[in-house]
Design an enzyme around this catalytic site. Sequence first.
Site, PDB file in Angstrom:
ATOM      1  NE  ARG A  16     -11.062  -4.353   1.255  1.00  0.00           N
ATOM      2  CZ  ARG A  16     -10.050  -3.531   1.608  1.00  0.00           C
ATOM      3  NH1 ARG A  16     -10.264  -2.532   2.436  1.00  0.00           N
ATOM      4  NH2 ARG A  16      -8.831  -3.684   1.100  1.00  0.00           N
ATOM      5  CD  GLN A  42     -13.138  -1.128  -0.108  1.00  0.00           C
ATOM      6  OE1 GLN A  42     -12.256  -1.004   0.720  1.00  0.00           O
ATOM      7  NE2 GLN A  42     -14.381  -1.453   0.216  1.00  0.00           N
ATOM      8  CG  HIS A  84      -8.576   0.320  -2.459  1.00  0.00           C
ATOM      9  ND1 HIS A  84      -7.789  -0.732  -2.038  1.00  0.00           N
ATOM     10  CD2 HIS A  84      -9.240   0.759  -1.350  1.00  0.00           C
ATOM     11  CE1 HIS A  84      -7.963  -0.918  -0.738  1.00  0.00           C
ATOM     12  NE2 HIS A  84      -8.839  -0.040  -0.300  1.00  0.00           N
ATOM     13  NE  ARG A 123      -3.796   0.827   2.139  1.00  0.00           N
ATOM     14  CZ  ARG A 123      -4.975   1.032   2.733  1.00  0.00           C
ATOM     15  NH1 ARG A 123      -5.067   1.902   3.724  1.00  0.00           N
ATOM     16  NH2 ARG A 123      -6.042   0.377   2.346  1.00  0.00           N
ATOM     17  CB  CYS A 137     -14.021   2.043   0.479  1.00  0.00           C
ATOM     18  SG  CYS A 137     -13.616   3.799   0.441  1.00  0.00           S
ATOM     19  CG  ASP A 156     -13.383   7.208  -1.037  1.00  0.00           C
ATOM     20  OD1 ASP A 156     -13.231   7.038   0.191  1.00  0.00           O
ATOM     21  OD2 ASP A 156     -12.422   7.223  -1.847  1.00  0.00           O
TER      22      ASP A 156
HETATM   23  N1  NVA Z   1      -9.864   7.299  -1.377  1.00  0.00           N
HETATM   24  C1  NVA Z   1      -9.533   6.845  -0.051  1.00  0.00           C
HETATM   25  C2  NVA Z   1      -9.818   5.372   0.066  1.00  0.00           C
HETATM   26  C3  NVA Z   1      -9.537   4.795   1.435  1.00  0.00           C
HETATM   27  C4  NVA Z   1      -9.841   3.322   1.517  1.00  0.00           C
HETATM   28  C5  NVA Z   1      -8.073   7.136   0.225  1.00  0.00           C
HETATM   29  O1  NVA Z   1      -7.231   6.879  -0.652  1.00  0.00           O
HETATM   30  O2  NVA Z   1      -7.754   7.645   1.301  1.00  0.00           O
HETATM   31  N1   CP Z   2     -11.188   0.568   2.951  1.00  0.00           N
HETATM   32  C1   CP Z   2      -9.898   0.508   3.329  1.00  0.00           C
HETATM   33  O1   CP Z   2      -8.997   0.254   2.541  1.00  0.00           O
HETATM   34  O2   CP Z   2      -9.703   0.718   4.652  1.00  0.00           O
HETATM   35  P1   CP Z   2      -8.286   0.880   5.396  1.00  0.00           P
HETATM   36  O3   CP Z   2      -7.684   2.179   4.908  1.00  0.00           O
HETATM   37  O4   CP Z   2      -8.621   0.892   6.847  1.00  0.00           O
HETATM   38  O5   CP Z   2      -7.421  -0.283   5.003  1.00  0.00           O
END
Ligand code: NVA
Ligand code: CP
Length: 330
Positions: free
Chosen positions: A315, A136, A133, A106, A270, A229
């Site tokens: 997830r 997800q 992502h 990540r 998400c 989101d």
């Molecule tokens: N768009 C958000 C998704 C988090 C799961 C981010 O990148 O912070």
């Molecule tokens: N939805 C998601 O990816 O959550 P986290 O950022 O907690 O992993």
Amino acid sequence: MNLKGKDFLKILDFSPEELEFLLDLAADLKKKKKNGIPHRLCEGKNVALIFEKTSTRTRCSFEVAAHDLGMGCTYLDSSGSQIGKKESIADTARVLSGMFDGIEYRGFGQERVEELAKYALVPVWNGLTDESHPTQILADFLTIFEHYGHLKGINFVYMGDARFNMGNSLMAGCAKMGMNFTVCAPKEYFPEKALRTECAAIAEKTGATLNFTESVDEALAGADVVYTDVWVSMGEPEEVWAERIRALSPYQVNGELMKKAKPTAIFMHCLPAYHDRKTAVGKEMGEKFGREAMEVTDEVFESEQSLVFQEAENRMHTIKAVMAATLCDF
Ligand code: NVA
Ligand code: CP
């Protein structure tokens, strides 16, 4: 279906049949878990989990899924490892390939996870980048499938900033699975033109439709799924809050807006979500801009229509399927 040895970097890399296989496998593994049936399909293997951004769901999903599959796992972040500061992605990939059977990553740009996969000798799984992502999407689609019994023909509406990881990946997923995908946002927040064109070509083949509109009424008429989101994603500067709130407030998912969708529509997110002031950021921004909630109100988040916690649990089941499918023979 044989996905052994394959990376999981973005939804566009997979055929509808492969995605369906992963969803079926996830449903099967979920059933096994619920019934207490052991499924240590990857006994004795080890995985590395690299997080250059924070996480609750994704990290826990990879860790629990790895344990359930009989694997060991090691968590690495940028503060406690050499990644980024003293060691390149390419070198890290080759070091970890000698010790682990799979690597989750990540971080920021998609090019970083692609670079990792290029140099790694083991499968690499994208746990979120700025652009994508993919794990997800599998959880979201398993949730929709559990609720409606099918994906094809579902009217899926994404409200808000669709230029980032979630908008991009949901559009790709809906195009692949023959769903009707609508982005509802000011036009500056629509996904990039090149990706829209690529997804439109896929949609032609699968029977999916892609729509982009600024009109809430138009988008939500007939909607089965209303998805949103956060307005400000991880890694973005704090200064963008003002502009996002100004532009995206009309697209906040609230009770009035949900009434424009089908009465049977479900709400998805998400997570994490700013639906109240009970977080540090929610409180700070809420007080600064005089708002109780951002992208979704507490009323909708806590409503019967909201499937967000089922979605969060999924997830784990879907990430388990991705690891099992890419590490084992089926
Ligand atoms: N768009 C958000 C998704 C988090 C799961 C981010 O990148 O912070
Ligand atoms: N939805 C998601 O990816 O959550 P986290 O950022 O907690 O992993």
